[in-house]
Design a protein around this motif. Structure first.
Motif, PDB file in Angstrom:
ATOM      1  N   VAL A  28     -26.794   0.722  23.726  1.00 23.85           N
ATOM      2  CA  VAL A  28     -26.470   1.828  24.628  1.00 23.85           C
ATOM      3  C   VAL A  28     -26.157   1.306  26.033  1.00 23.85           C
ATOM      4  O   VAL A  28     -25.271   1.844  26.730  1.00 23.85           O
ATOM      5  N   THR A  29     -26.849   0.257  26.464  1.00 22.23           N
ATOM      6  CA  THR A  29     -26.613  -0.256  27.815  1.00 22.23           C
ATOM      7  C   THR A  29     -25.211  -0.822  27.989  1.00 22.23           C
ATOM      8  O   THR A  29     -24.762  -0.982  29.137  1.00 22.23           O
ATOM      9  N   MET A  30     -24.531  -1.101  26.913  1.00 19.92           N
ATOM     10  CA  MET A  30     -23.161  -1.607  27.039  1.00 19.92           C
ATOM     11  C   MET A  30     -22.200  -0.527  27.510  1.00 19.92           C
ATOM     12  O   MET A  30     -21.059  -0.810  27.873  1.00 19.92           O
ATOM     13  N   PHE A  31     -22.647   0.734  27.519  1.00 20.04           N
ATOM     14  CA  PHE A  31     -21.844   1.826  28.072  1.00 20.04           C
ATOM     15  C   PHE A  31     -22.209   2.107  29.529  1.00 20.04           C
ATOM     16  O   PHE A  31     -21.610   2.991  30.145  1.00 20.04           O
ATOM     17  N   TRP A  34     -21.876  -2.333  34.239  1.00 21.64           N
ATOM     18  CA  TRP A  34     -22.398  -3.697  34.349  1.00 21.64           C
ATOM     19  C   TRP A  34     -21.863  -4.401  35.605  1.00 21.64           C
ATOM     20  O   TRP A  34     -22.581  -5.181  36.216  1.00 21.64           O
ATOM     21  N   MET A  55     -17.752  -1.008  32.582  1.00 20.98           N
ATOM     22  CA  MET A  55     -18.712  -1.149  31.503  1.00 20.98           C
ATOM     23  C   MET A  55     -18.521  -2.506  30.836  1.00 20.98           C
ATOM     24  O   MET A  55     -17.555  -3.221  31.079  1.00 20.98           O
ATOM     25  N   TRP A  57     -17.739  -2.967  27.860  1.00 19.52           N
ATOM     26  CA  TRP A  57     -16.577  -2.925  26.961  1.00 19.52           C
ATOM     27  C   TRP A  57     -15.282  -3.247  27.707  1.00 19.52           C
ATOM     28  O   TRP A  57     -14.340  -3.744  27.098  1.00 19.52           O
ATOM     29  N   LYS A  58     -15.234  -2.932  29.011  1.00 23.74           N
ATOM     30  CA  LYS A  58     -14.008  -3.159  29.763  1.00 23.74           C
ATOM     31  C   LYS A  58     -13.930  -4.536  30.389  1.00 23.74           C
ATOM     32  O   LYS A  58     -12.916  -4.859  31.028  1.00 23.74           O
ATOM     33  N   GLU A  64     -20.877 -10.600  26.469  1.00 21.89           N
ATOM     34  CA  GLU A  64     -20.954  -9.241  25.924  1.00 21.89           C
ATOM     35  C   GLU A  64     -20.889  -9.249  24.396  1.00 21.89           C
ATOM     36  O   GLU A  64     -21.588  -8.471  23.729  1.00 21.89           O
ATOM     37  N   THR A 137     -30.031  -3.899  30.733  1.00 21.32           N
ATOM     38  CA  THR A 137     -29.836  -4.751  29.556  1.00 21.32           C
ATOM     39  C   THR A 137     -30.846  -5.894  29.534  1.00 21.32           C
ATOM     40  O   THR A 137     -31.389  -6.257  28.478  1.00 21.32           O
TER      41      THR A 137
END
Length: 259
Positions: A28-31, A34, A55, A57-58, A64, A137
């Protein structure tokens, strides 16, 4: 699928549930934000800075990807344990989960000291920083390591492999080198029989001590006398005179008797 996940989660030990919550928290912290990105450029003859957050992901990279792999791997492991999948991992589940959490904490620490590199051109400048999401995280990684250590301490049993008994998976690896007689099954003796046997053993020990004491002092053990048999006395022999010849009319006397 949701029903299977709920059933698998319901049969896990409390320590395994905590590890699953920490792994889910990692995902969840990956959303969360960061990184921060500050872009400085000349717009309409004026220098302006535009800030934004990213985030995980980006700004996907090796760090990651490794954290995502840890989160998915731990969740898959716990789901398999919830469905009683039989397999053994080197060192056990607790050690693997502990190593996964420590690995995540190390990756986050590396990202904190070696942040993404910005870019500079004739028209703009881009700088990167870290945001609060990456610290969450880090906390989830530490929590995952703690729960893994807890699983090791409580020794949560693993499903046995085919051919193993229920307790074989957690059996100690130390070889028992005691004599085989020590492994023989013991027979339960009633309390009364044990008491009688104890009295007999004490009596035998007392007799042995008395025998040893007599041997040391030179005494002779008194043995019971053998029963005596009474023999009737023999009858005294009776003297009989010589046989007298018989004559007509009576018995003939000897010369001694005639005198």
């Amino acid at each position: 699928m949701i029903g299977r996940v709920r059933r698998a989660f319901g049969v896990l030990a409390p320590e395994q549930r905590y590890a699953g919550a920490a792994a889910l928290g990692l995902f969840v912290t990956m959303f969360l934000p960061w990184y921060t990105r500050d872009t400085t450029a000349v717009v309409s003859g004026r220098l302006q800075t535009v800030g934004s957050t990213l985030m995980a992901w980006k700004a996907f990279s090796f760090v990651e990807a490794a954290i995502l792999l840890v989160a998915v791997g731990v969740l898959a492991l716990l789901f398999a344990r919830g469905e009683k999948k039989a397999f053994h991992l080197p060192g056990g589940d607790g050690l693997v989960i502990f190593a996964a959490g420590a690995w995540v904490a190390l990756l986050v620490f590396y990202r904190l000291i070696d942040n993404k590199t910005g870019a500079t051109s004739d028209f703009q400048k881009v700088d990167y920083g870290v945001s609060w999401g990456i610290f969450v995280t880090l906390l989830c990684g530490v929590a995952l390591a703690i729960t893994g250590q807890r699983i090791r301490q409580v020794n949560v049993p693993e499903p046995p492999l085919p051919g193993e008994g229920p307790g074989d998976a957690a059996a100690p690896t130390v070889v028992d080198r005691r004599p085989a007689a020590a492994d023989a099954p013991t027979t339960t003796v009633p309390a009364q029989s044990r008491a009688e046997r104890t009295r007999e053993e004490r009596e035998a020990e007392r007799r042995a001590r008395e025998a040893r004491r007599r041997g040391e002092t030179g005494e002779t053990a008194v043995l019971p006398a053998a029963p005596t048999t009474t023999r009737a006395p023999e009858a005294a022999p009776t003297e009989r005179g010589p046989a007298r010849p018989e004559i007509d009319g009576g018995t003939q006397l000897s010369f001694d008797e005639q005198e």
